[in-house]
Design a protein around this motif. Structure first.
Motif, PDB file in Angstrom:
ATOM      1  N   ALA A  28       0.869  -1.177   0.000  1.00 34.90           N
ATOM      2  CA  ALA A  28       0.000   0.000   0.000  1.00 34.90           C
ATOM      3  C   ALA A  28       0.903   1.223   0.000  1.00 34.90           C
ATOM      4  O   ALA A  28       2.072   1.139   0.376  1.00 34.90           O
ATOM      5  CB  ALA A  28      -0.887   0.008   1.240  1.00 34.90           C
ATOM      6  N   LEU A  29       0.374   2.352  -0.422  1.00 32.30           N
ATOM      7  CA  LEU A  29       1.118   3.604  -0.301  1.00 32.30           C
ATOM      8  C   LEU A  29       0.942   4.095   1.127  1.00 32.30           C
ATOM      9  O   LEU A  29      -0.177   4.366   1.562  1.00 32.30           O
ATOM     10  CB  LEU A  29       0.599   4.657  -1.288  1.00 32.30           C
ATOM     11  CG  LEU A  29       1.392   5.964  -1.284  1.00 32.30           C
ATOM     12  CD1 LEU A  29       2.766   5.744  -1.919  1.00 32.30           C
ATOM     13  CD2 LEU A  29       0.638   7.045  -2.042  1.00 32.30           C
ATOM     14  N   ARG A  30       2.030   4.157   1.875  1.00 30.13           N
ATOM     15  CA  ARG A  30       1.993   4.620   3.263  1.00 30.13           C
ATOM     16  C   ARG A  30       2.340   6.095   3.279  1.00 30.13           C
ATOM     17  O   ARG A  30       3.399   6.500   2.797  1.00 30.13           O
ATOM     18  CB  ARG A  30       2.973   3.832   4.120  1.00 30.13           C
ATOM     19  CG  ARG A  30       3.073   4.367   5.550  1.00 30.13           C
ATOM     20  CD  ARG A  30       3.808   3.417   6.452  1.00 30.13           C
ATOM     21  NE  ARG A  30       3.063   2.167   6.645  1.00 30.13           N
ATOM     22  CZ  ARG A  30       1.964   2.058   7.388  1.00 30.13           C
ATOM     23  NH1 ARG A  30       1.467   3.104   8.010  1.00 30.13           N
ATOM     24  NH2 ARG A  30       1.356   0.897   7.525  1.00 30.13           N
ATOM     25  N   PRO A  50       0.260  -2.562   5.147  1.00 35.34           N
ATOM     26  CA  PRO A  50      -0.714  -1.993   6.077  1.00 35.34           C
ATOM     27  C   PRO A  50      -0.509  -2.582   7.468  1.00 35.34           C
ATOM     28  O   PRO A  50      -0.130  -3.748   7.600  1.00 35.34           O
ATOM     29  CB  PRO A  50      -2.059  -2.420   5.492  1.00 35.34           C
ATOM     30  CG  PRO A  50      -1.779  -2.698   4.053  1.00 35.34           C
ATOM     31  CD  PRO A  50      -0.377  -3.235   4.018  1.00 35.34           C
ATOM     32  N   GLU A  51      -0.725  -1.765   8.496  1.00 35.28           N
ATOM     33  CA  GLU A  51      -0.568  -2.219   9.877  1.00 35.28           C
ATOM     34  C   GLU A  51      -1.868  -2.018  10.640  1.00 35.28           C
ATOM     35  O   GLU A  51      -2.709  -1.202  10.258  1.00 35.28           O
ATOM     36  CB  GLU A  51       0.564  -1.434  10.547  1.00 35.28           C
ATOM     37  CG  GLU A  51       1.919  -1.655   9.905  1.00 35.28           C
ATOM     38  CD  GLU A  51       3.026  -0.821  10.529  1.00 35.28           C
ATOM     39  OE1 GLU A  51       2.794  -0.196  11.591  1.00 35.28           O
ATOM     40  OE2 GLU A  51       4.114  -0.794   9.952  1.00 35.28           O
ATOM     41  N   VAL A  66      -2.732   5.507   6.290  1.00 30.75           N
ATOM     42  CA  VAL A  66      -2.231   6.589   7.142  1.00 30.75           C
ATOM     43  C   VAL A  66      -2.279   6.085   8.574  1.00 30.75           C
ATOM     44  O   VAL A  66      -3.315   5.583   9.025  1.00 30.75           O
ATOM     45  CB  VAL A  66      -3.091   7.868   7.002  1.00 30.75           C
ATOM     46  CG1 VAL A  66      -2.579   8.967   7.919  1.00 30.75           C
ATOM     47  CG2 VAL A  66      -3.149   8.339   5.554  1.00 30.75           C
ATOM     48  N   ASP A  67      -1.161   6.200   9.291  1.00 31.34           N
ATOM     49  CA  ASP A  67      -1.118   5.732  10.678  1.00 31.34           C
ATOM     50  C   ASP A  67      -1.894   6.686  11.592  1.00 31.34           C
ATOM     51  O   ASP A  67      -2.149   7.832  11.244  1.00 31.34           O
ATOM     52  CB  ASP A  67       0.328   5.564  11.153  1.00 31.34           C
ATOM     53  CG  ASP A  67       1.069   6.879  11.187  1.00 31.34           C
ATOM     54  OD1 ASP A  67       0.990   7.580  12.216  1.00 31.34           O
ATOM     55  OD2 ASP A  67       1.718   7.225  10.184  1.00 31.34           O
ATOM     56  N   GLU A  68      -2.235   6.189  12.762  1.00 24.67           N
ATOM     57  CA  GLU A  68      -3.057   6.951  13.718  1.00 24.67           C
ATOM     58  C   GLU A  68      -2.407   8.252  14.172  1.00 24.67           C
ATOM     59  O   GLU A  68      -3.092   9.246  14.385  1.00 24.67           O
ATOM     60  CB  GLU A  68      -3.357   6.089  14.948  1.00 24.67           C
ATOM     61  CG  GLU A  68      -4.274   4.931  14.670  1.00 24.67           C
ATOM     62  CD  GLU A  68      -4.474   4.057  15.893  1.00 24.67           C
ATOM     63  OE1 GLU A  68      -5.605   4.062  16.436  1.00 24.67           O
ATOM     64  OE2 GLU A  68      -3.509   3.389  16.304  1.00 24.67           O
ATOM     65  N   SER A  70      -0.288  10.158  12.453  1.00 23.64           N
ATOM     66  CA  SER A  70      -0.247  11.121  11.345  1.00 23.64           C
ATOM     67  C   SER A  70      -1.623  11.644  10.958  1.00 23.64           C
ATOM     68  O   SER A  70      -1.739  12.726  10.375  1.00 23.64           O
ATOM     69  CB  SER A  70       0.402  10.476  10.116  1.00 23.64           C
ATOM     70  OG  SER A  70       1.715  10.067  10.401  1.00 23.64           O
ATOM     71  N   LEU A  71      -2.652  10.884  11.265  1.00 22.21           N
ATOM     72  CA  LEU A  71      -4.003  11.219  10.812  1.00 22.21           C
ATOM     73  C   LEU A  71      -4.456  12.642  11.145  1.00 22.21           C
ATOM     74  O   LEU A  71      -4.965  13.344  10.268  1.00 22.21           O
ATOM     75  CB  LEU A  71      -4.985  10.179  11.338  1.00 22.21           C
ATOM     76  CG  LEU A  71      -6.352  10.146  10.686  1.00 22.21           C
ATOM     77  CD1 LEU A  71      -6.257  10.019   9.178  1.00 22.21           C
ATOM     78  CD2 LEU A  71      -7.171   9.006  11.258  1.00 22.21           C
ATOM     79  N   PRO A  72      -4.280  13.137  12.379  1.00 20.88           N
ATOM     80  CA  PRO A  72      -4.725  14.511  12.662  1.00 20.88           C
ATOM     81  C   PRO A  72      -4.008  15.566  11.798  1.00 20.88           C
ATOM     82  O   PRO A  72      -4.596  16.577  11.434  1.00 20.88           O
ATOM     83  CB  PRO A  72      -4.388  14.711  14.144  1.00 20.88           C
ATOM     84  CG  PRO A  72      -4.295  13.346  14.713  1.00 20.88           C
ATOM     85  CD  PRO A  72      -3.785  12.483  13.598  1.00 20.88           C
ATOM     86  N   PHE A  73      -2.750  15.314  11.456  1.00 22.20           N
ATOM     87  CA  PHE A  73      -1.994  16.254  10.626  1.00 22.20           C
ATOM     88  C   PHE A  73      -2.467  16.246   9.181  1.00 22.20           C
ATOM     89  O   PHE A  73      -2.248  17.202   8.444  1.00 22.20           O
ATOM     90  CB  PHE A  73      -0.490  15.906  10.654  1.00 22.20           C
ATOM     91  CG  PHE A  73       0.133  16.053  12.000  1.00 22.20           C
ATOM     92  CD1 PHE A  73       0.501  17.296  12.478  1.00 22.20           C
ATOM     93  CD2 PHE A  73       0.356  14.944  12.797  1.00 22.20           C
ATOM     94  CE1 PHE A  73       1.082  17.442  13.733  1.00 22.20           C
ATOM     95  CE2 PHE A  73       0.934  15.071  14.050  1.00 22.20           C
ATOM     96  CZ  PHE A  73       1.292  16.322  14.521  1.00 22.20           C
ATOM     97  N   LEU A  74      -3.118  15.158   8.766  1.00 18.76           N
ATOM     98  CA  LEU A  74      -3.548  15.006   7.378  1.00 18.76           C
ATOM     99  C   LEU A  74      -5.052  15.121   7.205  1.00 18.76           C
ATOM    100  O   LEU A  74      -5.585  14.832   6.135  1.00 18.76           O
ATOM    101  CB  LEU A  74      -3.063  13.652   6.839  1.00 18.76           C
ATOM    102  CG  LEU A  74      -1.545  13.516   6.729  1.00 18.76           C
ATOM    103  CD1 LEU A  74      -1.152  12.080   6.458  1.00 18.76           C
ATOM    104  CD2 LEU A  74      -1.016  14.442   5.661  1.00 18.76           C
ATOM    105  N   SER A  75      -5.746  15.556   8.246  1.00 19.30           N
ATOM    106  CA  SER A  75      -7.187  15.723   8.153  1.00 19.30           C
ATOM    107  C   SER A  75      -7.530  16.677   7.018  1.00 19.30           C
ATOM    108  O   SER A  75      -6.973  17.762   6.898  1.00 19.30           O
ATOM    109  CB  SER A  75      -7.722  16.274   9.476  1.00 19.30           C
ATOM    110  OG  SER A  75      -9.104  16.514   9.376  1.00 19.30           O
ATOM    111  N   ASN A  76      -8.427  16.222   6.143  1.00 22.44           N
ATOM    112  CA  ASN A  76      -8.919  17.047   5.035  1.00 22.44           C
ATOM    113  C   ASN A  76      -7.888  17.253   3.917  1.00 22.44           C
ATOM    114  O   ASN A  76      -8.111  18.035   3.010  1.00 22.44           O
ATOM    115  CB  ASN A  76      -9.395  18.402   5.554  1.00 22.44           C
ATOM    116  CG  ASN A  76     -10.793  18.728   5.126  1.00 22.44           C
ATOM    117  OD1 ASN A  76     -11.435  17.950   4.443  1.00 22.44           O
ATOM    118  ND2 ASN A  76     -11.269  19.882   5.540  1.00 22.44           N
TER     119      ASN A  76
END
Length: 109
Positions: A28-30, A50-51, A66-68, A70-76
């Motif tokens: 997967a593209l991480r 994927p993990e 997207v890891d947990e 990093s997720l808030p930084f990549l929201s939207n």
């Protein structure tokens, strides 16, 4: 940071993953955000497994994770693939970034 929406992947990005055979390789593209770079944070984009706990974004038989952390930084944010005279690469249009470096890999919040 706006946590309302997960990141989005464009059809062009999924197309490119399909062209390189990511799913055929079981990859997967991480997309991750790490501390560092010339602006404070930097994107890490690579093919990987994927993990557990990853957000999986799927399309065209391909997967972006997207890891947990990093997720808030990549929201939207929008994950895309661009081809220009200087090269081709996956890009991130991140509305949470206050500024970014000319390299397109480093940003500040």
């Amino acid at each position: 940071m706006d946590l309302a929406l997960p990141p989005r992947v464009t059809p062009r990005a999924f197309e490119r993953l399909s062209e390189i055979g990511a799913a055929d390789q079981g990859k997967a593209l991480r997309v991750a955000v790490e501390g560092g770079g010339c602006s404070g944070f930097q994107y890490q984009i690579e093919l990987g497994e994927p993990e557990a706990g990853d957000l999986k974004l799927e399309g065209a038989g391909e997967t972006v994770v997207v890891d947990e952390v990093s997720l808030p930084f990549l929201s939207n944010a929008v994950i895309d693939f661009t081809e220009e005279l200087v090269g081709a690469r996956f890009t991130i249009d991140n509305p949470n970034a206050a500024s970014s470096c000319g390299c397109g890999v480093s940003f500040s919040m």
